[in-house]
Scaffold this motif. Structure first.
Motif, PDB file in Angstrom:
ATOM      1  N   PHE A  57      31.603  25.109  30.294  1.00  0.00           N
ATOM      2  CA  PHE A  57      32.477  24.245  31.078  1.00  0.00           C
ATOM      3  C   PHE A  57      31.976  24.021  32.497  1.00  0.00           C
ATOM      4  O   PHE A  57      32.415  23.104  33.177  1.00  0.00           O
ATOM      5  N   ALA A  58      31.069  24.849  32.988  1.00  0.00           N
ATOM      6  CA  ALA A  58      30.596  24.741  34.369  1.00  0.00           C
ATOM      7  C   ALA A  58      29.286  23.970  34.433  1.00  0.00           C
ATOM      8  O   ALA A  58      28.505  23.948  33.468  1.00  0.00           O
ATOM      9  N   THR A  77      30.794  22.482  39.465  1.00  0.00           N
ATOM     10  CA  THR A  77      32.033  21.936  38.917  1.00  0.00           C
ATOM     11  C   THR A  77      32.446  22.731  37.676  1.00  0.00           C
ATOM     12  O   THR A  77      31.631  23.417  37.065  1.00  0.00           O
ATOM     13  N   GLY A  78      33.724  22.601  37.317  1.00  0.00           N
ATOM     14  CA  GLY A  78      34.222  23.182  36.080  1.00  0.00           C
ATOM     15  C   GLY A  78      34.991  24.467  36.239  1.00  0.00           C
ATOM     16  O   GLY A  78      35.800  24.822  35.375  1.00  0.00           O
ATOM     17  N   GLY A  79      34.760  25.212  37.305  1.00  0.00           N
ATOM     18  CA  GLY A  79      35.427  26.490  37.500  1.00  0.00           C
ATOM     19  C   GLY A  79      36.421  26.444  38.640  1.00  0.00           C
ATOM     20  O   GLY A  79      36.472  25.485  39.417  1.00  0.00           O
ATOM     21  N   VAL A  80      37.203  27.518  38.764  1.00  0.00           N
ATOM     22  CA  VAL A  80      38.115  27.663  39.900  1.00  0.00           C
ATOM     23  C   VAL A  80      37.599  28.720  40.867  1.00  0.00           C
ATOM     24  O   VAL A  80      38.053  28.801  42.012  1.00  0.00           O
ATOM     25  N   TYR A  82      33.740  31.197  41.773  1.00  0.00           N
ATOM     26  CA  TYR A  82      32.312  31.341  41.480  1.00  0.00           C
ATOM     27  C   TYR A  82      31.774  32.596  42.155  1.00  0.00           C
ATOM     28  O   TYR A  82      32.259  33.001  43.215  1.00  0.00           O
ATOM     29  N   THR A 113      34.322  30.989  36.748  1.00  0.00           N
ATOM     30  CA  THR A 113      35.525  31.378  36.011  1.00  0.00           C
ATOM     31  C   THR A 113      36.511  30.229  36.058  1.00  0.00           C
ATOM     32  O   THR A 113      36.780  29.687  37.138  1.00  0.00           O
ATOM     33  N   ASN A 114      37.041  29.829  34.887  1.00  0.00           N
ATOM     34  CA  ASN A 114      38.002  28.723  34.878  1.00  0.00           C
ATOM     35  C   ASN A 114      39.428  29.250  34.961  1.00  0.00           C
ATOM     36  O   ASN A 114      39.661  30.457  35.081  1.00  0.00           O
ATOM     37  N   ASN A 115      40.403  28.364  34.893  1.00  0.00           N
ATOM     38  CA  ASN A 115      41.798  28.764  35.089  1.00  0.00           C
ATOM     39  C   ASN A 115      42.359  29.556  33.910  1.00  0.00           C
ATOM     40  O   ASN A 115      43.457  30.099  33.998  1.00  0.00           O
ATOM     41  N   ARG A 119      34.571  32.672  31.361  1.00  0.00           N
ATOM     42  CA  ARG A 119      33.418  32.672  32.259  1.00  0.00           C
ATOM     43  C   ARG A 119      32.259  31.892  31.648  1.00  0.00           C
ATOM     44  O   ARG A 119      32.073  31.876  30.444  1.00  0.00           O
ATOM     45  N   ASP A 120      31.508  31.269  32.535  1.00  0.00           N
ATOM     46  CA  ASP A 120      30.314  30.528  32.134  1.00  0.00           C
ATOM     47  C   ASP A 120      29.238  30.802  33.171  1.00  0.00           C
ATOM     48  O   ASP A 120      29.527  30.952  34.361  1.00  0.00           O
TER      49      ASP A 120
END
Length: 217
Positions: A57-58, A77-80, A82, A113-115, A119-120
């Motif tokens: 996603f990142a 982009t993609g995370g909330v 880093y 890390t997304n919402n 993790r990516d």
């Protein structure tokens, strides 16, 4: 209820299809159904909908080029949140948009890390080009009618002189200067990688050089 039997379907991504408690490895979004059977043969069933979120996603521009003393804001982009490794040349190793000012080439690993808590890992390379350098004398004094060829020692490939009046060329490295008045010439030069340097030379005319020719002998 240890005497009950269990049947899970589909069992493709489960560690077992008959245990009471099973471990699911998320691969695809879908429904999992468990059927429970008593020793008397009575059955009951229930299901759960499993949503598997995208793994990749990142994203970030994989590479950026810099000249010495350059800086930039990095914008993954993609995370909330880093985490950047290493923290070298960064304003912060936990910023969502850190400022980078590299001195040498450096590679970074970023864990996003997304919402949902997933993790990516993404990667970024900072490449630093050699800086533009040139060397020429600060000033030259000429007598009226004389000229001077400016010849800077440099690693640059493109040149621009300001002003261009009194020069044999505006976009060459070593123009011949024959100014009518004392002039400061500013050179803006760049390397093949786009790194820029600015310097100047002043051509001073010796206005006191007068020749007195007698009108009688």
């Amino acid at each position: 209820y240890n005497a009950y039997s269990y049947s899970w379907a589909p069992a493709t991504n489960l560690n077992s299809s008959t245990d009471r408690s099973v471990i699911l490895t998320g691969v695809d979004t879908g429904m999992v159904v468990v059927t429970v059977t008593t020793p008397a043969g009575c059955k009951g069933a229930d299901s759960v909908e499993i949503a598997v979120l995208p793994a990749n996603f990142a994203a970030i521009e994989p590479e950026m080029n810099f000249c010495p003393h350059d800086s930039a804001i990095l914008m993954p982009t993609g995370g909330v949140s880093y985490h950047w490794t290493p923290a070298m040349y960064l304003s912060s190793d936990k910023a969502a948009q850190p400022v980078i000012k590299p001195i040498t080439d450096q590679s970074y690993t970023i864990v996003a890390t997304n919402n949902y808590g997933c993790r990516d890992t993404i990667y970024f390379d900072a490449k630093v080009y050699p800086g533009a350098v040139f060397n020429m004398t600060d000033s030259v004094r000429l007598f009226p009618g004389e000229s001077y060829q400016i010849d800077p020692q440099t690693n640059c490939t493109q040149f621009s002189w300001t002003p261009s009046g009194g020069l044999s060329g505006k976009f060459i490295a070593n123009p011949v200067a024959t100014p009518e008045v004392s002039t400061r010439y500013i050179l803006t030069a760049s390397t093949e990688d786009g790194c820029v340097a600015v310097d100047s030379i002043r051509i001073n005319l010796n206005d006191n050089a007068l020749v007195d020719v007698p009108n009688a002998f």
